[in-house]
Design an enzyme around this catalytic site. Structure first.
Site: not given
Length: 810
Positions: A669, A742, A776
């Site tokens: 991330s 995601d 994610h």
């Protein structure tokens, strides 16, 4: 002719290569990694409100890709399985065991074959618990008896937990204060079939704005068209029903509607009902849709109209809505509403002497609200004490990151409030801890109180790592007394107080070699409640230590050094630096240590710690602070993360554990964003791994992380911190991975798609892996195995055995 033959051969080779790539399938990492992945997870504990029984809860750790491939609708910010009318993924609890705290007796609970249970919810009297069971075509309600351990299904009831229910049921399954009744969101009877998408478009999808300033984050899973709106209406609409816990009889309450909140009053006779309605938005999630807040009685009759809120598309970024917000019940009164209202138009950037006011209104709700307080900073919440009308009020300031706590008397609002704490939210070393809560017989949570004393539990952060504590805090003197603190050789946390005076409590204890288990502490006595074994004894030889050092500008930094089980002292190793940048107002708080090296080492999922089993050293959570004024700190983002990375490597090399010529960097991330920037703006790493990142900040134009300036307010900064803009400068090999589904704000898969194209177009060495059905964070066992295979293979080739790399300790 020769040209044609060469072309045919070349085409055949290319086709074979493409076929081989397409048929590659999911790969498996080395056996040492698989053996650790196969290890079972230890149970978690759920203690009942009366503190005499607990449930040992065992869950399946990783779903299969087949489970993740179940149908999914992405509507208004949520992901649901249309077959179950619940969250996509369903519950994962596969075993429950009932345990007595007094004698340790355990009772295995018989659960349905192939069950997929949600988190248990105890009744206020602690005598029963409710769980949901996700089937292939719906979600059942089951009730358990805490005396016998018997579990029984409530027939004829299907739960609607698609929106707001969560895997444990959330507000879709709630106990009433009488502990004899549950209030549930159920599937409406005779609702018919789900809307079918038109095979031919009925027209274009139109969005418009008429001069209003309406910035919004880049949310995922939004409504996209009128058909999505129909799907949302269909799956979100629920019928409220009271369920008799003894007979299982269901009694409907009100009419079917989109109930986005159900808050039961302490007296059990009033309900705060929140209903969502149109118009919807294609840019905002359901939390911002128009809502009606009403108080009903138990027959469903409207008692009081609390508020009507419009579509929240005019709320400033980092601001709050105008009008009543945070509406809930005072837990120590039969039926008293409490809420906050903005005094500054909801705009945090606007200068204002006062930000909010807090109001209270008692049943029968016919009088005027009483003003409890006005806050200088943004209102951040209330925590009610058990006795005497006392309440702790918190406010916070975005710019200074200050958070304050006041003690006030809600029964005498004119009485001067006492300032208890005034501190930086980032200052872990001086964190006084959080009040210990208790559940009242009416089901509400309050701060546990013993005379003038309350109890505080905290992480106990220190320069040597976290040492959790339990304090007694006197409300009259505002002085704290330390009752207990974890020693320097273990990691032990408070899980529950078992006596009113704080002399007896439950803890979760672990060391580097002892797996987490639960104990009862009373004075010097320590009684074991559980004896969970070490699931992965093969990794006990891993060594770790806290390492502190400084950046060249003097900012204190740290990392946790992990070394492989068979490490020989003095041997420089190929090294993985894994990090996640964080923003701070000052160097002192930026340099504070977090975590504890005394914790039991566990390696799960797609953890970078698996590199330890392949002969790498790992610099885990290497500090990458971005320090400065909250409005401008990202102007020097690049310089600060590069300097932090250089300092980490210099320290590891100085210690003799890292080979400077064989260092890789990785992150997930925002850590992936950091990784790409480090490769683009420095030459200190051989290769990088960037998972699920954002690389072009112009695609998140209204801010990211703590950045609140828009692209149009800080164009140069947005360009400069975007590694996409420097794709021609990134020469080290980089592995990109991204979940194809995601759902994180700001990390849409297009970020990695376009970054890969930019890198490829500029001749970079890059591999791009997209994972079907993954969000994610990656969940499926097959996805995790493949991701680990990609990571290890990549660094083995470009770091450990990098072409031209020679072992060096310089």
């Amino acid at each position: 002719m020769r040209h044609s033959i060469r072309l045919l051969i070349w085409s055949s080779l290319l086709l074979s290569s493409l076929i081989a790539f397409a048929q590659q399938g999911y790969q498996k990492p080395p056996k040492a990694v698989l053996d650790v992945l196969d290890a079972p997870s230890s149970p978690t504990v759920s203690l009942n409100p009366t503190r005499d029984k607990m449930l040992l809860v065992e869950s399946s750790r990783y779903p299969s890709i087949a489970q993740l491939s179940q149908p999914m609708l992405r509507l208004a910010g949520s992901r649901i399985n249309p077959n179950t009318n619940g969250p996509h993924g369903g519950g994962r609890i596969i075993k429950l065991t009932l345990k007595n705290l007094s004698d340790g007796k355990e009772t295995a609970i018989t659960i349905p074959a192939g069950a997929s249970l949600g988190a248990p919810q105890w009744s206020p009297d602690g005598k029963q618990f409710a769980v949901t069971n996700t089937l292939s075509n719906g979600i059942e309600l089951w009730l358990g008896d805490a005396a016998t351990g018997k579990l029984r299904r409530i027939s004829g009831v299907l739960i609607n937990s698609a929106f707001g229910g969560g895997f444990g049921g959330g507000d879709a399954v709630q106990w009433m204060p009488d502990s004899k009744t549950l209030l549930c969101k159920t599937i409406p009877a005779n609702r018919g079939s789900a809307p079918v998408a038109p095979t031919v478009p009925i027209g274009p999808t139109v969005q418009e704005n008429f001069g209003k300033v309406s910035p919004a984050p880049t949310y995922q899973d939004l409504l996209r068209n009128p058909h999505d709106e129909k799907l949302y209406d269909y799956y979100a609409t629920a019928q409220l029903a009271f369920i008799n816990a003894t007979t299982g009889k269901a009694t409907n309450l009100g009419k079917p509607a989109i109930y986005s909140g159900i808050d039961i009053a302490p007296d059990g006779n009033h309900l705060l009902i929140t209903m969502t309605h149109k118009p919807y938005s294609y840019l905002l999630t359901a939390g911002s849709f128009p809502k009606e807040f009403e108080v009903w009685d138990r027959s469903g009759k409207l008692v009081h109209k609390v508020a009507s809120t419009p579509l929240q598309d005019q709320v400033p970024l980092d601001g709050v809505a105008t009008g009543p917000r945070g509406i809930n019940w005072r837990p120590t009164e039969p039926a008293t509403l409490v809420w906050a209202e903005a005094l500054d138009g909801g705009d945090t950037k606007k200068k204002a002497a006062l930000r909010d006011r807090v109001l209270m209104l008692k049943a029968p709700f016919t009088g005027q609200p009483i003003e409890l307080a006005k806050t200088e900073f943004r209102f951040a919440g209330l925590s009610w004490l058990e006795k005497g009308g006392q309440v702790m009020l918190r406010d916070s300031d975005r710019v200074s990151r200050k958070v304050r706590t006041f003690l006030m008397n809600a029964d005498n609002p004119s009485q001067q409030a006492k300032l208890i704490w005034n501190r930086s939210a980032q200052d872990r070393y001086n964190d006084p801890g959080q009040p210990v809560m208790k559940r009242l017989p009416n089901g509400q949570s309050v701060i546990r109180q013993n005379g003038d004393d309350i109890f505080l539990e905290g992480a106990g952060a220190s320069p040597k790592g976290d040492r959790p504590f339990l304090d007694k805090f006197n409300l009259a003197t505002l002085k704290a007394e330390r009752l207990w603190r974890c020693d320097e050789t273990s990691y032990e946390t408070i899980t529950s107080l078992l006596s009113d005076d704080g002399s007896k409590f439950m803890t979760r204890y672990e060391t580097t070699t002892t797996p987490p288990n639960y104990f009862i502490r009373s004075g010097s006595n320590k009684q074991a409640l559980t004896n969970f074994p070490d699931p992965t004894p093969q990794i006990r030889g891993i060594k770790k230590q806290l390492v502190t050092y400084k950046r060249k500008d003097g900012v204190p930094l740290s990392f946790t050094l992990y070394l492989p089980p068979d490490y020989k002292a003095g041997t420089p190793l190929p090294t993985v630096v894994w990090a996640y940048p964080r923003e701070f107002n000052d160097a002192d708080t930026a340099g504070q240590v977090s975590g504890s090296t005394n914790r039991f080492t566990t390696i799960t999922g797609m953890s970078h710690l698996f590199f330890l089993l392949q002969g790498y050293a790992v610099l885990d959570d290497a500090s990458m602070p971005v320090v400065g004024d909250v409005e401008t700190m990202n102007n020097t983002y690049i310089e600060q993360v590069v300097a932090s990375a250089e300092a980490a490597i210099d320290k590891a090399v100085e210690m003799g554990v890292t080979d400077r010529n064989r260092v890789g960097v990785g992150g997930h991330s925002y850590g992936a964003f950091m990784t790409a920037n480090l490769l683009a703006h420095s030459d200190i790493f051989k290769a990088g791994i960037a998972r699920s990142g954002a690389y072009n900040r112009t695609l998140t134009p209204f801010g990211f992380q703590s950045e609140r300036r828009s692209f149009w307010e800080a164009e140069e900064m947005y360009y400069r911190v975007s590694p996409f803009m420097y794709a021609d400068k990134l020469k080290e090999p980089i592995l990109l991975t991204h979940g194809e589904a995601d759902n994180n704000t700001g990390t849409h898969p297009i970020q990695s798609d376009r970054f890969y194209q930019a890198l490829k177009g500029n001749g970079a060495t890059v591999r791009y892996v997209t994972l079907p059905h993954e969000s994610h964070g990656y969940a499926a066992r097959e996805s995790l195995e493949h991701t680990l295979w990609e990571m290890i293979t990549w660094f083995d080739k470009y770091v450990k055995n990098a072409p031209g790399a020679t072992a060096s300790n310089r």
